[in-house]
Write an enzyme that holds these catalytic residues in place. Structure first.
Site, PDB file in Angstrom:
ATOM      1  N   ASP A 116     -37.092  26.206  12.193  1.00 40.50           N
ATOM      2  CA  ASP A 116     -37.522  24.998  12.898  1.00 40.50           C
ATOM      3  C   ASP A 116     -36.370  24.476  13.763  1.00 40.50           C
ATOM      4  O   ASP A 116     -35.211  24.478  13.355  1.00 40.50           O
ATOM      5  CB  ASP A 116     -37.964  23.929  11.893  1.00 40.50           C
ATOM      6  CG  ASP A 116     -38.784  22.830  12.551  1.00 40.50           C
ATOM      7  OD1 ASP A 116     -39.991  22.745  12.272  1.00 40.50           O
ATOM      8  OD2 ASP A 116     -38.211  22.055  13.353  1.00 40.50           O
ATOM      9  N   ASN A 157     -49.687  20.632   8.193  1.00 33.62           N
ATOM     10  CA  ASN A 157     -50.284  19.394   8.674  1.00 33.62           C
ATOM     11  C   ASN A 157     -51.527  19.704   9.494  1.00 33.62           C
ATOM     12  O   ASN A 157     -51.552  20.686  10.242  1.00 33.62           O
ATOM     13  CB  ASN A 157     -49.273  18.628   9.536  1.00 33.62           C
ATOM     14  CG  ASN A 157     -48.031  18.241   8.762  1.00 33.62           C
ATOM     15  OD1 ASN A 157     -48.123  17.885   7.592  1.00 33.62           O
ATOM     16  ND2 ASN A 157     -46.873  18.320   9.406  1.00 33.62           N
ATOM     17  N   GLY A 202     -49.428  14.241  11.130  1.00 39.04           N
ATOM     18  CA  GLY A 202     -48.129  14.591  11.695  1.00 39.04           C
ATOM     19  C   GLY A 202     -48.111  15.890  12.463  1.00 39.04           C
ATOM     20  O   GLY A 202     -47.031  16.363  12.850  1.00 39.04           O
ATOM     21  N   HIS A 255     -49.360  26.284  11.504  1.00 37.93           N
ATOM     22  CA  HIS A 255     -48.074  26.764  10.997  1.00 37.93           C
ATOM     23  C   HIS A 255     -47.844  26.187   9.616  1.00 37.93           C
ATOM     24  O   HIS A 255     -48.137  25.029   9.353  1.00 37.93           O
ATOM     25  CB  HIS A 255     -46.932  26.355  11.933  1.00 37.93           C
ATOM     26  CG  HIS A 255     -46.979  24.923  12.385  1.00 37.93           C
ATOM     27  ND1 HIS A 255     -47.825  24.500  13.377  1.00 37.93           N
ATOM     28  CD2 HIS A 255     -46.317  23.835  11.957  1.00 37.93           C
ATOM     29  CE1 HIS A 255     -47.668  23.210  13.559  1.00 37.93           C
ATOM     30  NE2 HIS A 255     -46.767  22.765  12.689  1.00 37.93           N
ATOM     31  N   LEU A 256     -47.288  27.014   8.764  1.00 35.31           N
ATOM     32  CA  LEU A 256     -46.782  26.552   7.473  1.00 35.31           C
ATOM     33  C   LEU A 256     -45.343  26.140   7.665  1.00 35.31           C
ATOM     34  O   LEU A 256     -44.561  26.883   8.265  1.00 35.31           O
ATOM     35  CB  LEU A 256     -46.801  27.686   6.443  1.00 35.31           C
ATOM     36  CG  LEU A 256     -48.005  27.950   5.574  1.00 35.31           C
ATOM     37  CD1 LEU A 256     -47.630  29.001   4.538  1.00 35.31           C
ATOM     38  CD2 LEU A 256     -48.493  26.688   4.895  1.00 35.31           C
ATOM     39  N   HIS A 257     -44.999  24.960   7.153  1.00 34.06           N
ATOM     40  CA  HIS A 257     -43.599  24.590   7.021  1.00 34.06           C
ATOM     41  C   HIS A 257     -43.127  25.093   5.657  1.00 34.06           C
ATOM     42  O   HIS A 257     -43.779  24.839   4.643  1.00 34.06           O
ATOM     43  CB  HIS A 257     -43.425  23.070   7.027  1.00 34.06           C
ATOM     44  CG  HIS A 257     -43.766  22.397   8.314  1.00 34.06           C
ATOM     45  ND1 HIS A 257     -42.806  22.031   9.228  1.00 34.06           N
ATOM     46  CD2 HIS A 257     -44.951  22.000   8.834  1.00 34.06           C
ATOM     47  CE1 HIS A 257     -43.388  21.436  10.264  1.00 34.06           C
ATOM     48  NE2 HIS A 257     -44.697  21.399  10.044  1.00 34.06           N
TER      49      HIS A 257
HETATM   50  P1  5GP Z   1     -45.885  19.771  13.083  1.00 36.41           P
HETATM   51  O1  5GP Z   1     -45.370  18.371  13.306  1.00 36.41           O
HETATM   52  O2  5GP Z   1     -46.866  20.171  14.154  1.00 36.41           O
HETATM   53  O3  5GP Z   1     -46.409  20.008  11.703  1.00 36.41           O
HETATM   54  O4  5GP Z   1     -44.616  20.711  13.209  1.00 36.41           O
HETATM   55  C1  5GP Z   1     -44.144  21.166  14.438  1.00 36.41           C
HETATM   56  C2  5GP Z   1     -42.733  21.639  14.213  1.00 36.41           C
HETATM   57  O5  5GP Z   1     -42.356  22.437  15.303  1.00 36.41           O
HETATM   58  C3  5GP Z   1     -41.705  20.504  14.111  1.00 36.41           C
HETATM   59  O6  5GP Z   1     -41.044  20.556  12.853  1.00 36.41           O
HETATM   60  C4  5GP Z   1     -40.754  20.773  15.286  1.00 36.41           C
HETATM   61  O7  5GP Z   1     -39.401  20.515  14.956  1.00 36.41           O
HETATM   62  C5  5GP Z   1     -40.996  22.246  15.573  1.00 36.41           C
HETATM   63  N1  5GP Z   1     -40.815  22.642  16.957  1.00 36.41           N
HETATM   64  C6  5GP Z   1     -41.327  22.040  18.054  1.00 36.41           C
HETATM   65  N2  5GP Z   1     -40.974  22.713  19.172  1.00 36.41           N
HETATM   66  C7  5GP Z   1     -40.225  23.765  18.748  1.00 36.41           C
HETATM   67  C8  5GP Z   1     -39.579  24.841  19.440  1.00 36.41           C
HETATM   68  O8  5GP Z   1     -39.610  24.966  20.672  1.00 36.41           O
HETATM   69  N3  5GP Z   1     -38.884  25.747  18.679  1.00 36.41           N
HETATM   70  C9  5GP Z   1     -38.817  25.632  17.319  1.00 36.41           C
HETATM   71  N4  5GP Z   1     -38.104  26.563  16.661  1.00 36.41           N
HETATM   72  N5  5GP Z   1     -39.426  24.642  16.639  1.00 36.41           N
HETATM   73  C10 5GP Z   1     -40.117  23.723  17.349  1.00 36.41           C
END
Ligand code: 5GP
Ligand code: ZN
Length: 114
Positions: A30, A87, A93, A100-102
């Site tokens: 991330d 999410n 969020g 995507h899985l975090h």
């Molecule tokens: P969400 O909030 O949709 O569950 O998670 C999106 C995640 O994508 C966030 O944790 C954010 O930091 C990450 N993210 C957004 N843009 C980029 C990117 O260009 N590269 C990477 N590696 N992570 C990203």
């Protein structure tokens, strides 16, 4: 999807630090890590949210978890523990609409989450 950040990461148009890849799944660090280990694990097919899952495209979800398990093991967090979370929608969020899985590990993770 031409305007999807994660599809651009898959194509290499946007660089990323890859940690795992197979035929169906890609995982990378991330950009804004919320824990010492914070990995995003995505399907190579563009699926916007959990709401778009169906019997034809959902098999990959199990593969996301298998990748999470392997990455956590390889990073040494299998015994200590780790969190995987997905999410769905803005109120939860979600900011990138390619599922995507975090995978988070390496610090105490409170419950319930904020
Ligand atoms: P969400 O909030 O949709 O569950 O998670 C999106 C995640 O994508 C966030 O944790 C954010 O930091 C990450 N993210 C957004 N843009 C980029 C990117 O260009 N590269 C990477 N590696 N992570 C990203
Ligand atoms: Zn996408």
């Amino acid at each position: 999807m031409s305007d999807c950040i994660f599809c651009k990461i898959l194509s290499g148009e946007i660089p990323s630090k890859a940690l795992y890849e197979d035929d169906d799944v890609f995982a990378f660090e991330d950009l804004n890590p919320q824990a010492p280990l914070h990995v995003l694990i995505i399907p190579k097919t563009h699926i916007e949210t959990i709401n778009n899952l169906d019997n034809h495209n959902s098999a990959v979800i199990g593969k996301l978890y298998l990748a999470a398990k392997k990455i956590a093991f390889d990073a040494g967090y299998s015994n200590e523990g780790y969190r995987v979370v997905m999410n769905c929608g803005e109120a939860a969020g979600q900011t990138v609409f390619h599922i995507h899985l975090h995978l988070l590990a390496g610090r105490p993770l409170n419950w319930p989450p904020g």
